[in-house]
Design a protein around this motif. Structure first.
Motif, mmCIF file in Angstrom:
data_model
loop_
_atom_site.group_PDB
_atom_site.id
_atom_site.type_symbol
_atom_site.label_atom_id
_atom_site.label_comp_id
_atom_site.label_asym_id
_atom_site.label_seq_id
_atom_site.Cartn_x
_atom_site.Cartn_y
_atom_site.Cartn_z
ATOM 1 N N ASP A 69 1.019 -1.588 0.341
ATOM 2 C CA ASP A 69 0.026 0.512 -0.032
ATOM 3 C C ASP A 69 0.590 1.861 0.046
ATOM 4 O OD1 ASP A 69 0.208 0.802 3.072
ATOM 5 O OD2 ASP A 69 -0.765 -1.600 3.733
ATOM 6 N N PRO A 70 0.279 2.451 -0.346
ATOM 7 C CA PRO A 70 0.943 3.535 -0.187
ATOM 8 C C PRO A 70 1.621 3.502 1.164
ATOM 9 C CG PRO A 70 -1.097 3.982 -1.541
ATOM 10 C CD PRO A 70 -0.973 2.613 -0.401
ATOM 11 N N GLY A 125 10.646 4.343 1.439
ATOM 12 C CA GLY A 125 10.902 5.825 0.600
ATOM 13 C C GLY A 125 11.287 6.618 2.120
ATOM 14 N N TYR A 126 11.079 7.187 2.920
ATOM 15 C CA TYR A 126 11.216 7.933 4.121
ATOM 16 C C TYR A 126 12.775 7.428 4.973
ATOM 17 C CZ TYR A 126 10.880 11.009 7.388
ATOM 18 O OH TYR A 126 10.783 12.517 8.157
ATOM 19 N N CYS A 138 15.978 6.890 2.802
ATOM 20 C CA CYS A 138 16.514 8.570 2.692
ATOM 21 C C CYS A 138 16.922 8.595 3.763
ATOM 22 C CB CYS A 138 15.348 9.108 1.771
ATOM 23 S SG CYS A 138 15.910 11.449 2.064
ATOM 24 N N PHE A 139 16.416 8.503 5.148
ATOM 25 C CA PHE A 139 16.706 9.007 5.936
ATOM 26 C C PHE A 139 18.216 8.516 6.747
ATOM 27 C CE2 PHE A 139 17.332 9.316 10.421
ATOM 28 C CZ PHE A 139 16.758 10.464 10.908
ATOM 29 N N LEU A 140 18.630 7.370 6.438
ATOM 30 C CA LEU A 140 19.721 6.836 6.151
ATOM 31 C C LEU A 140 20.432 7.120 5.533
ATOM 32 C CD1 LEU A 140 18.889 2.887 6.785
ATOM 33 C CD2 LEU A 140 19.341 4.241 8.319
ATOM 34 N N SER A 141 20.661 7.905 4.060
ATOM 35 C CA SER A 141 21.325 8.745 3.209
ATOM 36 C C SER A 141 22.067 9.813 4.079
ATOM 37 C CB SER A 141 20.506 8.719 1.889
ATOM 38 O OG SER A 141 20.410 7.729 0.580
ATOM 39 N N ALA A 165 17.624 1.364 9.351
ATOM 40 C CA ALA A 165 16.120 2.163 9.699
ATOM 41 C C ALA A 165 14.459 1.462 9.422
ATOM 42 C CB ALA A 165 15.796 3.285 9.199
ATOM 43 N N ARG A 166 13.949 1.779 10.143
ATOM 44 C CA ARG A 166 12.638 1.024 9.959
ATOM 45 C C ARG A 166 11.373 2.153 10.025
ATOM 46 N NH1 ARG A 166 10.726 -4.653 12.728
ATOM 47 N NH2 ARG A 166 11.639 -5.169 10.906
#
Length: 143
Positions: A45-46, A53-54, A57-60, A78-79
Motif C-alpha cells: 500500500d502507499p 522511501g523515507y 532517504c533518512f539513512l542516506s 532504519a525501520r
C-alpha cells in the motif's frame, strides 16, 4: 525552490487504479501490485512505499552527517512506520515513527546523528509541520 538550485534527480512512477491498482516504479519500471491497507490481498500500500522511501532517504542523510563528522559507520538500519489516521471530522492524515539502529557508536552519539539527519533529510524537511514524526534510536537491529 530557488532559481539557482541544481536539479539532482527526478523520479517518476505511474499508478493506475489507486489503492487497488498497480504501479510501475522508476526507470526500471518495477511492477508493484497495490492494495488497500488493512487487507490481506497480495501487494503493498502507499504507506508501506512511503515508509521505505523515507527510511532509505533518512539513512542516506545519516551517513552524510556521519561523514561530515569524520565518522565511518557500520551500515545503519532504519525501520519506518507510516500510519494513516482519520480525524473525527473524517480528514485523513499521516504520522511516522522512524526506528534507527546505528551500530558501533554509543547511544548519545547515535541520538545526535539521528537528530542531525532529521534536520537535513529531504523527506523530513518535506513533511515538517504537516506530519508528526517520532524518532527512536534502537539498541539492536529491528527484526
Amino acid at each position: 525552490m530557488t532559481q539557482d538550485a541544481k536539479l539532482l534527480l527526478t523520479a517518476t512512477s505511474t499508478v493506475t487504479g489507486g489503492r487497488s491498482g498497480e504501479a510501475y516504479i522508476g526507470r526500471d519500471r518495477l511492477h508493484v501490485r497495490l492494495r488497500p491497507g488493512r487487507t490481506r490481498q497480495e501487494g503493498t500500500d502507499p504507506e508501506e512505499l512511503f515508509a521505505a522511501g523515507y527510511a532509505s532517504c533518512f539513512l542516506s542523510a545519516l551517513n552524510e552527517v556521519a561523514d561530515a563528522r569524520g565518522l565511518k559507520l557500520e551500515p545503519p538500519q532504519a525501520r519506518g512506520h507510516v500510519s494513516l489516521h482519520m480525524s473525527p471530522e473524517k480528514d485523513f492524515f499521516l504520522s511516522v515513527v522512524l526506528q534507527v539502529y546505528v551500530p558501533g557508536v554509543d547511544r548519545p552519539t547515535a541520538q545526535g546523528l539521528v537528530n542531525a539527519a532529521h534536520a537535513v533529510c529531504p523527506y523530513s524537511r518535506a513533511v515538517q509541520g504537516n506530519v508528526d514524526v517520532k524518532l527512536e534510536v534502537l539498541d539492536a537491529p529491528a527484526e
